[in-house]
Design a protein around this motif. Structure first.
Motif, PDB file in Angstrom:
ATOM      1  N   PRO A 133       0.796  -1.225   0.000  1.00 38.81           N
ATOM      2  CA  PRO A 133       0.000   0.000   0.000  1.00 38.81           C
ATOM      3  C   PRO A 133       0.834   1.284   0.000  1.00 38.81           C
ATOM      4  N   ILE A 134       2.017   1.277   0.613  1.00 42.55           N
ATOM      5  CA  ILE A 134       2.835   2.479   0.610  1.00 42.55           C
ATOM      6  C   ILE A 134       3.272   2.839  -0.801  1.00 42.55           C
ATOM      7  N   PHE A 135       3.543   1.836  -1.631  1.00 47.58           N
ATOM      8  CA  PHE A 135       3.936   2.079  -3.018  1.00 47.58           C
ATOM      9  C   PHE A 135       2.793   2.765  -3.765  1.00 47.58           C
ATOM     10  N   VAL A 228       9.094  -3.212   6.097  1.00 49.33           N
ATOM     11  CA  VAL A 228       9.092  -2.446   7.342  1.00 49.33           C
ATOM     12  C   VAL A 228       8.417  -1.095   7.127  1.00 49.33           C
ATOM     13  N   ILE A 229       8.757  -0.437   6.033  1.00 55.18           N
ATOM     14  CA  ILE A 229       8.202   0.887   5.749  1.00 55.18           C
ATOM     15  C   ILE A 229       6.701   0.804   5.507  1.00 55.18           C
ATOM     16  N   ASP A 230       6.277  -0.223   4.790  1.00 55.11           N
ATOM     17  CA  ASP A 230       4.855  -0.402   4.534  1.00 55.11           C
ATOM     18  C   ASP A 230       4.101  -0.676   5.843  1.00 55.11           C
ATOM     19  N   ALA A 231       4.688  -1.456   6.731  1.00 55.30           N
ATOM     20  CA  ALA A 231       4.063  -1.730   8.020  1.00 55.30           C
ATOM     21  C   ALA A 231       3.901  -0.435   8.832  1.00 55.30           C
ATOM     22  N   ARG A 232       4.900   0.428   8.766  1.00 52.83           N
ATOM     23  CA  ARG A 232       4.809   1.717   9.463  1.00 52.83           C
ATOM     24  C   ARG A 232       3.670   2.547   8.871  1.00 52.83           C
TER      25      ARG A 232
END
Length: 238
Positions: A133-135, A228-232
């Motif tokens: 989702p972050i992408f 990790v970034i997406d989880a954040r």
């Protein structure tokens, strides 16, 4: 009791009264002792690296280990020291306000350094390939992932040769993603949740790259762990 003389009885009563008085005084003194303040207990513990620093691409084990041991852990130790001094100052009603103000500034500085360094190190150890989702969110807010990366890199390079942090942030107030420029550990957008923290202080790259900060940014991006970034991001937006 009938065998006690009047003098002995009076003496026994006096000793008992004195004992009660001492007990009451001790209880009163104990009640007045300052209680520990959990918020400034000075008990922060450094987080271990979640990856093998010898296996990063383009960032040497020597650089990462030095950065983690000296700069990051130094901030953790400094924060613990400051918090203990704040606690001691709070126990002194006559402690000078101007001196307390200086310690509060240092508390903020050390806290920011500790948190940002933990975000920095925890975000490494991946293959640099974005997803999730972050992408999609970066596509939405910046037009494309490539456009976001170009703006992130330009923000980072605007700090090169100086100091500070480049931070991809979810702003909970504006409900939007932004790349923010932070001159030091105390700069941050109000209501901002950091997702990526790129350390642009020279200690983070000089050992490997000298003044070639752009090559360091290349290496950082290549080692990002996007899971990790997406989880954040998902934690910040739910």
């Amino acid at each position: 009791m009938s065998n006690l003389t009047r003098r002995e009885a009076i003496g026994t009563t006096a000793i008992g009264a004195a004992g009660l008085a001492l007990s009451a005084t001790a209880s009163s003194a104990g009640a007045q002792e300052p209680q520990p303040i959990a918020a400034i207990a000075g008990k922060h513990i450094p987080k271990p690296l979640r990856f093998d620093p010898a296996k990063l691409s383009g960032l040497s084990e020597r650089l990462i280990t030095s950065h983690w041991e000296n700069n990051y852990q130094g901030s953790v130790r400094g924060l613990n020291t400051i918090e203990k001094r704040l606690a001691a100052a709070m126990a002194d009603p006559d402690y000078p306000t101007v001196a307390y103000a200086g310690m509060k500034r240092e508390e903020l500085h050390r806290t920011g350094s500790m948190v940002l360094h933990e975000l920095y190190f925890d975000g490494l150890g991946g293959d640099g390939n974005p997803g999730g989702p972050i992408f999609e969110a970066l596509d939405s807010w910046f037009g494309s992932y490539e456009d976001w990366e170009a703006e992130f890199r330009r923000t980072a390079m605007s700090l090169a040769g100086g100091s500070g942090w480049c931070i991809l942030t979810w702003n909970a107030h504006t409900r939007s993603l932004h790349n923010y420029w932070a001159w030091d550990h105390m700069h941050g957008a109000a209501a901002g949740v950091p997702l990526i923290a790129l350390d642009m202080y020279e200690h983070s790259y000089h050992m490997d790259y000298g003044t070639a900060a752009a090559r360091y940014v290349d290496a950082f991006m290549a080692n990002l762990d996007w899971e990790v970034i997406d989880a954040r991001y998902q934690a910040a937006t739910t």
